[in-house]
Design a protein around this motif. Structure first.
Motif, mmCIF file in Angstrom:
data_model
loop_
_atom_site.group_PDB
_atom_site.id
_atom_site.type_symbol
_atom_site.label_atom_id
_atom_site.label_comp_id
_atom_site.label_asym_id
_atom_site.label_seq_id
_atom_site.Cartn_x
_atom_site.Cartn_y
_atom_site.Cartn_z
ATOM 1 N N GLY A 93 11.783 -8.974 1.172
ATOM 2 C CA GLY A 93 11.333 -9.714 2.345
ATOM 3 C C GLY A 93 10.930 -8.827 3.504
ATOM 4 N N ASP A 94 11.000 -7.509 3.325
ATOM 5 C CA ASP A 94 10.623 -6.566 4.385
ATOM 6 C C ASP A 94 9.143 -6.237 4.211
ATOM 7 O OD1 ASP A 94 10.535 -4.721 6.387
ATOM 8 O OD2 ASP A 94 11.897 -3.279 5.456
ATOM 9 N N GLU A 95 8.293 -6.842 5.051
ATOM 10 C CA GLU A 95 6.854 -6.740 4.867
ATOM 11 C C GLU A 95 6.171 -6.130 6.087
ATOM 12 O OE1 GLU A 95 5.660 -10.315 1.805
ATOM 13 O OE2 GLU A 95 5.647 -10.774 3.952
ATOM 14 N N ARG A 96 5.092 -5.394 5.853
ATOM 15 C CA ARG A 96 4.249 -4.838 6.909
ATOM 16 C C ARG A 96 2.810 -5.267 6.633
ATOM 17 N NH1 ARG A 96 8.096 -0.762 7.880
ATOM 18 N NH2 ARG A 96 10.001 -1.807 7.118
ATOM 19 N N THR A 97 1.999 -5.308 7.683
ATOM 20 C CA THR A 97 0.608 -5.755 7.562
ATOM 21 C C THR A 97 -0.341 -4.672 8.041
ATOM 22 O OG1 THR A 97 1.297 -8.055 7.937
ATOM 23 C CG2 THR A 97 -1.040 -7.554 8.204
ATOM 24 N N THR A 98 -1.347 -4.373 7.246
ATOM 25 C CA THR A 98 -2.334 -3.374 7.627
ATOM 26 C C THR A 98 -3.300 -3.949 8.661
ATOM 27 O OG1 THR A 98 -4.004 -3.989 5.977
ATOM 28 C CG2 THR A 98 -2.265 -2.465 5.278
ATOM 29 N N VAL A 100 -16.083 -4.442 1.026
ATOM 30 C CA VAL A 100 -15.453 -4.599 -0.287
ATOM 31 C C VAL A 100 -14.642 -3.363 -0.652
ATOM 32 C CG1 VAL A 100 -17.201 -6.222 -1.110
ATOM 33 C CG2 VAL A 100 -17.524 -3.750 -1.471
ATOM 34 N N GLN A 101 -14.626 -2.363 0.243
ATOM 35 C CA GLN A 101 -13.807 -1.179 0.017
ATOM 36 C C GLN A 101 -13.394 -0.588 1.357
ATOM 37 O OE1 GLN A 101 -16.559 1.195 -2.273
ATOM 38 N NE2 GLN A 101 -17.307 2.259 -0.455
ATOM 39 N N HIS A 102 -12.241 0.056 1.364
ATOM 40 C CA HIS A 102 -11.743 0.600 2.633
ATOM 41 C C HIS A 102 -10.664 1.639 2.344
ATOM 42 C CE1 HIS A 102 -11.272 0.615 6.961
ATOM 43 N NE2 HIS A 102 -9.964 0.557 6.806
ATOM 44 N N THR A 103 -10.462 2.528 3.320
ATOM 45 C CA THR A 103 -9.379 3.503 3.269
ATOM 46 C C THR A 103 -8.522 3.356 4.513
ATOM 47 O OG1 THR A 103 -10.713 5.091 2.001
ATOM 48 C CG2 THR A 103 -8.815 5.962 3.205
ATOM 49 N N TRP A 104 -7.213 3.261 4.319
ATOM 50 C CA TRP A 104 -6.267 3.168 5.429
ATOM 51 C C TRP A 104 -5.495 4.482 5.557
ATOM 52 C CZ3 TRP A 104 -7.103 -1.179 2.369
ATOM 53 C CH2 TRP A 104 -7.479 -2.354 3.043
ATOM 54 N N GLU A 105 -5.041 4.778 6.754
ATOM 55 C CA GLU A 105 -4.305 6.010 7.009
ATOM 56 C C GLU A 105 -2.814 5.784 7.255
ATOM 57 O OE1 GLU A 105 -5.609 8.922 6.649
ATOM 58 O OE2 GLU A 105 -7.646 8.178 6.342
ATOM 59 N N GLU A 106 -2.428 4.565 7.613
ATOM 60 C CA GLU A 106 -1.058 4.302 8.072
ATOM 61 C C GLU A 106 -0.040 4.388 6.930
ATOM 62 O OE1 GLU A 106 -4.086 2.427 10.577
ATOM 63 O OE2 GLU A 106 -3.577 2.159 8.456
ATOM 64 N N TRP A 107 1.092 5.035 7.227
ATOM 65 C CA TRP A 107 2.251 5.035 6.343
ATOM 66 C C TRP A 107 3.280 4.046 6.885
ATOM 67 C CZ3 TRP A 107 3.549 7.753 1.853
ATOM 68 C CH2 TRP A 107 2.603 8.698 1.420
ATOM 69 N N TYR A 108 3.954 3.345 5.971
ATOM 70 C CA TYR A 108 4.991 2.393 6.351
ATOM 71 C C TYR A 108 6.314 2.854 5.757
ATOM 72 C CZ TYR A 108 0.866 -0.315 7.472
ATOM 73 O OH TYR A 108 -0.339 -0.713 8.007
ATOM 74 N N GLU A 109 7.385 2.677 6.530
ATOM 75 C CA GLU A 109 8.698 3.203 6.154
ATOM 76 C C GLU A 109 9.664 2.074 5.804
ATOM 77 O OE1 GLU A 109 9.145 7.169 8.842
ATOM 78 O OE2 GLU A 109 9.087 5.276 9.945
ATOM 79 N N PHE A 110 10.369 2.246 4.687
ATOM 80 C CA PHE A 110 11.328 1.249 4.222
ATOM 81 C C PHE A 110 12.664 1.948 3.934
ATOM 82 C CE2 PHE A 110 7.127 -0.268 3.094
ATOM 83 C CZ PHE A 110 7.159 -1.614 3.445
ATOM 84 N N PRO A 111 13.656 1.826 4.825
ATOM 85 C CA PRO A 111 14.992 2.384 4.532
ATOM 86 C C PRO A 111 15.632 1.627 3.369
ATOM 87 C CG PRO A 111 14.711 1.923 6.884
ATOM 88 C CD PRO A 111 13.588 1.246 6.177
#
Length: 504
Positions: free
Chosen positions: A216-221, A228-239
Motif C-alpha cells: 500500500g506504499d505508493e508513489r506517483t511519477t 508513447v515513450q518517456h524517461t524519468w529520473e526520480e528515484w523513490y525510497e521504500f524502507p
C-alpha cells in the motif's frame, strides 16, 4: 465476529462509495448475513532465513478465500444477494520476538505483501442492472483503499501474545534497509485512436504517468504529456524489514482531465528473482510462464551487478547494486480503460541499501536518494502522571484521571500517539519512523506528554540531539519529563540508522 465487521466497517464504506456516485448516503444496507463454512486456503508457504541481529520468524504464503456465504443486501431499495465473495493475495506472518516460554513468541503481525484482489457478484437486482457495474467498481475501489490502510504493507494487524516480551519488538517493524526504485523508461504505449481532430493536431498520444508501489506504499511519477515513450529520473525510497518476498508493482495511466484516468497497463517485478511476474488474474493465461526471467541489462551509471542469482536468498545486510529489469505491460480485467489493446514496455531500476549504525561517505550510496538517516522511536508508557509541568508544578485536580497522549517532534515532522484514557499510568506501545535529510545532525528529537482533557495540560517533555544517538541506542529507558517532577517519567526506545555498506 464476521457479521459485526460487515455491519460496522463494510456497510459505512459501501454507503460512502454510493454517496460519491450521487446515489444517496443510505443507499446500502445488509439485511441478512450468513457467512457459511468456507475457510481461507493457504498455499505456497515459504519461511525466510533469520536475519542477523533480528529476532523474528517470517513466513510468506498465498491466501485465498472463496466464500460460500449467504448475504442479502438492500441497494437503492432493491433486494439483492451477494455471492461468490473472493479475496486473494500474497500474505506475510511475522512472529516476533522469540521467547523461551510458552507461547514461544511475543506476538504475531499479519499483512498482505501486495494489495489483495477482491471480487463478488450481485444477483436478483435486475431493476438496477444498468447501475450495478459502476456500483461494483466503486465498492471494490473503496474496500481496497480501506484494506490498504489496515492490513496491506506497511500497515498490519498485530496480536500480542506475551506480557514479558519487549513491546517494541511486538508492535514496531524493525527496518533493515531502503529499497530504491526508479521507473526509468516506458515505450510502445498505445495511441488514443486513429483519425479525428486529435491526430490532425498531433495530440493523439496519452499523458502518461505511473504509480509505483510496494503493497500500500505508493508513489506517483510526474505526467509525461502526449507521448508513447518517456524517461524519468526520480528515484523513490521504500524502507523495508525484509527485501526478499516483496514485489514492486507499476501501474501506468493516461491522465484525463475530463473524467477518471485511463488504465495503460500493469507490470510487477519480484525483487528476489529480478523478474516479471504476472498479475494474479493473468496467471492462468498462456503468455509468459510465471517467474520467467525478464531481460536484464547493465545500468547506465557504470555500476556492476551483484552476485545475487535466481533462487538465492537475499540477505538484508547484503547491498544490491542497481539492476535494470525490463517488463511488458499487461492488461488487468476490471480496470477502466478506453484503449482496445494494452501495449508497451517499461524499464525499472532497483537497488537495496542496508541500514548501518554510523554514517558513511556519500560515495557509499548505491542510488541517489533524499534520505540520509532513519530515526525509529517507540514510546512504551508515561508514568506517575500527577502534576502539570511549569515554573511551579500544579497537581492535577482531585478526582481527575488524565487522558494522556504523547507528541513526537523531529525536524518538520510531528506524530502523536493514541490517547490513553483515564489513567495516571498511560500505556501507548506505539512506534514511529522518520526519514531525515542531510541536515539530520542539527535536528532534535522531542517527546511531550499532555492531558487531552485540560487546557493547561503538559506533563513535561524530554529532548535528545540526534547527533547524541549515533552509535548509542536508547533501549527501554525511563526518563523524567520534568526536572522538577522526577517521578513523572516516560519509557522510550530510540535509534538512528544510516544508508550505507556494512563493514562485516
Amino acid at each position: 465476529m464476521g457479521a459485526k465487521i460487515l455491519n460496522s466497517k463494510v456497510e459505512p464504506i459501501v454507503q460512502g462509495a454510493l454517496s460519491t456516485l450521487s446515489l444517496g448516503k443510505k443507499a446500502f444496507k445488509f439485511t441478512r448475513i450468513e457467512l457459511g463454512q468456507a475457510k481461507p486456503t493457504i498455499s505456497n508457504i515459504r519461511t525466510h532465513k533469520t536475519a542477523k541481529g533480528f529476532d523474528r520468524i517470517t513466513v510468506d504464503c498465498d491466501l485465498v478465500y472463496l466464500g460460500d456465504s449467504d448475504i442479502q443486501v438492500s441497494i437503492l431499495g432493491v433486494s439483492s444477494g451477494v455471492r461468490n465473495v473472493q479475496v486473494a493475495g500474497r500474505a506475510r506472518i511475522v512472529l516476533t520476538p522469540t521467547i523461551s516460554e510458552l507461547p514461544l513468541v511475543g506476538g504475531v503481525q499479519f499483512f498482505f505483501l501486495t494489495k489483495p484482489e477482491i471480487d463478488f457478484d450481485f444477483d436478483g437486482a435486475a431493476k438496477i442492472a444498468t447501475k450495478l457495474p459502476a456500483i461494483k467498481t466503486k465498492i471494490k475501489e473503496d474496500l481496497l483503499e480501506d484494506m490498504s490502510k489496515e492490513i496491506v504493507f506497511p500497515n498490519r494487524v498485530t496480536l500480542p501474545l506475551s506480557w514479558t516480551a519487549d513491546p517494541q519488538l511486538i508492535w514496531q517493524p524493525q527496518l533493515t534497509g531502503i529499497l530504491g526504485v526508479r521507473l526509468r523508461t516506458v515505450s510502445g504505449l498505445p495511441k488514443k485512436g486513429s483519425g479525428g481532430v486529435r491526430s490532425w493536431v498531433g495530440q493523439d498520444k496519452p499523458d502518461a504517468y505511473a504509480t509505483i508501489g510496494i503493497g500500500g506504499d505508493e508513489r506517483t511519477t510526474v505526467v509525461a504529456k502526449n507521448t508513447v515513450q518517456h524517461t524519468w529520473e526520480e528515484w523513490y525510497e521504500f524502507p523495508l524489514e525484509e527485501v526478499d518476498g516483496h514485489v514492486v508493482e507499476v501501474n501506468m495511466y493516461d491522465r484525463d482531465k475530463a473524467s477518471s484516468d485511463e488504465f495503460l497497463g500493469y507490470a510487477a517485478i519480484d525483487i528476489k528473482t529480478f523478474s516479471q511476474i504476472k498479475h494474479l488474474y493473468n496467471r492462468g493465461t498462456a503468455p509468459a510462464k510465471q517467474g520467467q526471467a525478464a531481460k536484464q541489462t547493465r545500468p547506465s551509471r557504470g555500476q556492476t551487478l551483484t552476485d545475487t542469482v535466481r533462487g538465492q536468498t537475499l540477505f538484508v545486510s547484503q547491498p544490491i547494486q542497481t539492476r535494470l529489469v525490463e517488463a511488458t505491460l499487461e492488461s488487468v480485467a476490471g480496470r477502466k480503460t478506453k484503449y482496445a489493446k494494452i501495449t508497451g514496455k517499461i524499464g525499472v531500476e532497483l537497488a537495496w541499501q542496508p541500514l548501518v549504525p554510523t554514517p558513511g561517505r556519500d560515495t557509499a550510496r548505491l542510488f541517489p536518494g533524499s534520505t540520509a538517516a532513519i530515526l525509529s522511536v517507540f514510546i512504551y508508557s508515561a508514568n506517575n502522571l500527577a502534576k502539570y509541568a511549569g515554573a511551579s508544578p500544579t497537581p492535577i485536580p482531585v478526582g481527575h484521571l488524565p487522558s494522556a497522549k504523547a507528541t513526537v517532534t523531529v525536524a518538520n515532522y510531528t506524530q502523536t500517539t493514541g490517547v490513553s484514557k483515564d489513567s495516571q499510568q498511560a500505556e501507548f506501545k506505539q512506534g514511529f519512523v522518520f526519514k531525515l535529510g542531510k541536515d539530520w545532525k542539527t535536528q532534535t528529537l522531542k517527546i511531550r506528554v499532555d492531558d487531552t482533557e485540560k487546557s493547561v495540560s503538559s506533563f513535561g517533555s524530554k529532548s535528545w540531539k540526534l547527533s547524541e544517538l549515533v552509535g548509542v541506542d536508547i533501549k527501554q529507558e525511563i526518563v523524567s519529563l520534568d526536572t522538577k517532577i522526577a517521578s513523572q517519567t516516560i519509557t522510550v526506545s530510540a535509534s538512528i540508522r544510516f544508508p550505507g555498506i556494512p563493514t562485516n
